[in-house]
Design an enzyme around this catalytic site. Structure first.
Site, PDB file in Angstrom:
ATOM      1  CG  ASP A 288      -2.159   0.721   0.714  1.00  0.00           C
ATOM      2  OD1 ASP A 288      -2.057   1.866   0.245  1.00  0.00           O
ATOM      3  OD2 ASP A 288      -3.129   0.598   1.614  1.00  0.00           O
TER       4      ASP A 288
HETATM    5  C1  NOJ Z   1      -3.897   3.785  -0.099  1.00  0.00           C
HETATM    6  C2  NOJ Z   1      -5.189   3.045   0.277  1.00  0.00           C
HETATM    7  O1  NOJ Z   1      -5.230   2.259   1.499  1.00  0.00           O
HETATM    8  C3  NOJ Z   1      -5.418   1.940  -0.976  1.00  0.00           C
HETATM    9  O2  NOJ Z   1      -6.520   1.482  -0.864  1.00  0.00           O
HETATM   10  C4  NOJ Z   1      -5.043   2.651  -2.413  1.00  0.00           C
HETATM   11  O3  NOJ Z   1      -5.311   1.740  -3.323  1.00  0.00           O
HETATM   12  C5  NOJ Z   1      -3.710   3.514  -2.248  1.00  0.00           C
HETATM   13  N1  NOJ Z   1      -3.835   4.623  -1.184  1.00  0.00           N
HETATM   14  C6  NOJ Z   1      -3.302   4.118  -3.637  1.00  0.00           C
HETATM   15  O4  NOJ Z   1      -4.240   5.129  -3.818  1.00  0.00           O
END
Ligand code: NOJ
Length: 766
Positions: A288
């Protein structure tokens, strides 16, 4: 990670069928041709170029996060992927640099959160799960895949398949609710929708997230630690991930939080033991955003070098945005702390995905076609249909709904009634990062006016819902904090609502949450209707006029008062671009609602976590001396899992179980008749629940093991068939630490929700 091991396990093993591992064995995530080409390319790559492929760069929209200028980074082969770049012309420009100026001409994989549509925004995932129709997800995500590819995005960070048992957690809106069986069906459908049967030049690579246990955050606070024992991981939290993997998902995203004290992004048990060794996954694990760097923040890694080392050895391929791999990986190899072959193994699936996606042959987007593809009218037609299919009718006293189209005066009340920003929900591509949203969402107010062109439709919004600090999505989309109304302002709005209601034949109150209240970093400690919405509702009901409550929200809310005083309640969730027209279709009876709740609806936040598939206590609820678990409220949900009304009625009868006794390796056919006993056509969802009465572990009081949404004409009866075999009867036993089908008596229920009374039973013999 240490799990309890019991000396009883060998004894128990003798009486059960141990189900073999479900890994897909020799099958590969990507095609054999892609593998061959990727291996050949890998041989030509320098260590730095390999490390570059493992960097997903955010530097392009977040300056300061890249050490080099983006163009130089790409020309040097330093970015295998780029996220948060939504401009097709810019995507092409960057791709030209990668393909023409980098030494090996390796194209970039562009990724983004295409969660529920691109310009045509479909209902939020929790809503689509409420359809209890996996084809809703598949159709929506297929269209989203076509749009994404046209716009230059080949990788989407969806599906989110986190099980959520706690509505305080703001990201409950992004998943399919509380149930592993329903969640698995929705996960598979999304993989099929985006990737098709196999990844190909038309499809979009999915990224199944957040691996794993993210939805069990302590107190429902986003990002907080999860503590989940192995049996709960296996039986509940991992199930939809495994389903997505078996459907061919090409990538997974590691979660942010600590799982049992080990951060998910550096968790070897999750990323290697389970995902790769048990399941046979050979695709990409992406962190993430910033999660590799955050291993230091968690207090798990000493510094960047240690963080990169821990993430690599856990099995994480690509670092999203933190630059920890870019800065440390080559040195770790040179110092002999990580072998180059370990790096090769991480790079290989990244290249394979690029080959299967056709990026080497067709790296560019046709900019002249983007706009027309994203504006296809058939997308909007599909959106309206799927939105209506996802709505759940929670209450309909004395047939308050459907409304007549002869109404002359309608009052539409509430801060969400005409909010184009909110009806699409969070994570809308163009709303967040694009060049300005080109979609024109239809609000409920607009939808009602469209349906009743000659009626007088009066709008009283009330004050904007206040937010003392902006949520994450608010910040990204430039929404400013809004203070609560003063007492005088509130009184003025209440008076306006009362006047409009008094003058109307019917009041439609559109209440709920602004979309950013239910999203990332947006947990809530209460489930109240925010602001003065409750007062507005009580005011319009007090006029004595018929009131319909339409909810726009991303989580269940405390609607105890409404559930007793408002004759009709329609849960619309955030229904998307054509949402207002779809709501009107349902309110005026052109569509008969057939959605069902994918979660147990709590009465208050204090009842959370609340889920139907809990274990029996020593004093089960059906005993006469059962006392409620709470002093102050009924401990049962306000509306149970699987619940939802229709404008017609259904009867479930003739539950028939093929065999009274079956062996563990055998399967059993269960049938039930469903009859539409009302006078209009409608959809029923036949649901099958089971309970294992005894064995090596206590099993849930009920668990869903089959469902089918069927359309029935008035008077029509259909027989729905379910099969109970190994996949339905097995569970991960904490004592044997294996998947087992155990000899036991089983209860079976079939009906319209998780409290269905129609019951049968059978036995599994040794
Ligand atoms: C953080 C989020 O937790 C995740 O779900 C997302 O895909 C990423 N950012 C990228 O935007």
């Amino acid at each position: 990670m240490h799990w309890n091991k019991s000396p009883l396990l060998l004894l128990l093993c003798t009486a059960v069928l141990t189900v073999p591992g479900t890994a897909r064995g020799q099958e590969t995530t990507f095609s054999p041709e892609a593998k061959q080409k990727a291996e050949a390319l890998l041989k030509q790559m320098t260590l730095d170029e390999k490390v570059g492929q493992l960097n997903q760069s955010a530097g392009l929209v977040l300056p300061g996060l890249a050490d080099q200028k983006p163009d130089d980074l790409i020309a040097a082969g330093g970015a295998g992927s780029i996220l948060w770049q939504m401009n097709a012309a810019e995507i092409n420009r960057l791709q030209h640099i990668a393909v023409e100026k980098s030494r090996l001409h390796i194209p970039i994989l562009f990724g983004f959160d295409v969660i529920h549509g691109y310009r045509t925004v479909f209902p939020v995932p929790l809503a689509m799960a409420s359809s209890w129709d996996p084809s809703v997800e598949e159709q929506a995500q297929h269209l989203a895949a076509e749009d994404s590819r046209a716009a230059g995005i080949q990788w989407t960070f969806t599906p989110m398949v986190d099980i959520a048992r706690d509505a305080r957690w703001g990201r409950i809106v992004e998943g399919a609710g509380e149930d592993p069986y329903l969640g698995s069906a929705m996960a598979r459908a999304q993989v099929r929708g985006f990737q098709g049967d196999n990844l190909n030049p038309q499809s979009v690579l999915v990224c199944v997230k957040h691996f794993a246990g993210y939805g069990a955050a302590d107190g429902g606070r986003d990002y907080d630690a999860s503590y989940i024992p192995e049996e709960l991981m296996e039986n509940v939290y991992l199930a939809p991930f495994h389903a997505a993997e078996e459907a061919g998902a090409g990538s997974f995203m590691s979660a942010y939080m600590d799982l049992n004290d080990v951060p998910a992004s550096g968790n070897h048990w999750l990323l290697t033991d389970v995902l790769r060794n048990d399941w046979g996954f050979q695709g990409i694990v992406l962190s993430d955003a910033f999660a590799v760097g955050s291993l230091i923040t968690h207090g798990y890694a000493r510094d960047g070098e240690d963080a990169a080392h821990k993430a690599v050895t856990a099995g994480l391929n690509m670092d999203m945005a933190s630059l920890t791999y870019s800065k440390n990986l080559a040195k770790l190899v040179k110092d002999g702390k990580i072998s180059e072959s370990a790096v090769d193994a991480l790079v290989l699936p990244v290249l394979e995905a690029k080959y299967d996606l056709g990026l080497f042959e067709h790296p560019y987007v046709d900019e002249s076609k983007v706009d027309s593809i994203l504006s296809r009218p058939e997308g909007l037609v599909l959106e309206r249909k799927l939105a209506a299919r996802s709505m759940v009718l929670l209450r309909n006293e004395d047939h308050a709904l459907p409304l007549s189209k002869d109404l002359k005066k309608v009052a539409v009340i509430g801060p969400l009634a005409d909010s184009g920003h909110d009806i699409e929900g969070g994570w809308t591509v163009e709303g967040l990062f694009g060049p300005g949203s080109k979609s024109h969402p239809v609000t409920v107010y607009a939808g009602i006016k469209n349906k009743l062109p000659s009626a007088q439709v009066t709008l009283v919004t009330g004050p904007e819902i206040s937010r003392i600090y902006p949520g994450l999505l608010d910040m990204l989309s430039g929404r400013k904090p809004v203070p609560p109304p003063t007492a005088a302002e509130a009184a003025e709005w209440i008076a306006k609502a009362k006047a409009a209601a008094s003058d109307a034949d019917v009041v439609v109150a559109v209440l709920g949450e602004i979309s950013s209240m239910s999203s990332e970093s947006a947990s809530r400690a209460t489930l109240d209707l925010p602001g003065i919405q409750q007062q507005m509702l009580e005011t319009v009901v007090a006029t004595g006029k018929p009131v319909v409550l339409v909810l726009e929200n991303g989580r269940p809310l405390d609607i105890r008062w409404a559930s007793e005083h408002v004759p009709a309640i329609l849960e619309a969730w955030y229904p998307g671009t054509e949402g207002g027209d779809a709501v009107a279709d349902v309110l005026f009876g052109e569509v008969n609602p057939g959605g069902k709740l994918p979660l147990s609806w709590p009465r208050v936040a204090g009842a959370e976590p609340l889920y139907y598939n809990h274990n029996l206590t020593h004093e089960p609820e059906d005993r006469p001396n059962f006392t409620s678990r709470y002093w102050d409220i009924n401990s049962k949900p306000l509306y149970p899992f699987g619940y939802g009304l229709s404008y017609t009625d259904f009867k479930f009868s003739n539950l028939h179980i093929g065999k009274n006794a079956q062996s563990a390796a055998d399967s059993n056919e269960v049938t039930v008749d469903v009859t539409n006993t009302g006078s209009v056509a409608g959809d029923a969802v036949a649901q099958l629940y089971i309970h294992q009465r005894y064995g090596s572990a206590s099993r849930p009081v009920r668990q869903l093991e089959g469902f089918e949404r069927i359309a029935l004409k008035p008077g029509e009866t259909r027989t729905v068939k379910f099969v109970l075999g190994e996949n339905e009867l097995h569970f991960w036993s904490p004592q044997t630490r294996k998947w087992v089908v155990e000899p036991s008596a089983f209860d079976v229920w079939a009906g319209g929700d998780s409290t269905a009374p129609l019951h049968g039973e059978f036995t599994v013999t040794q």
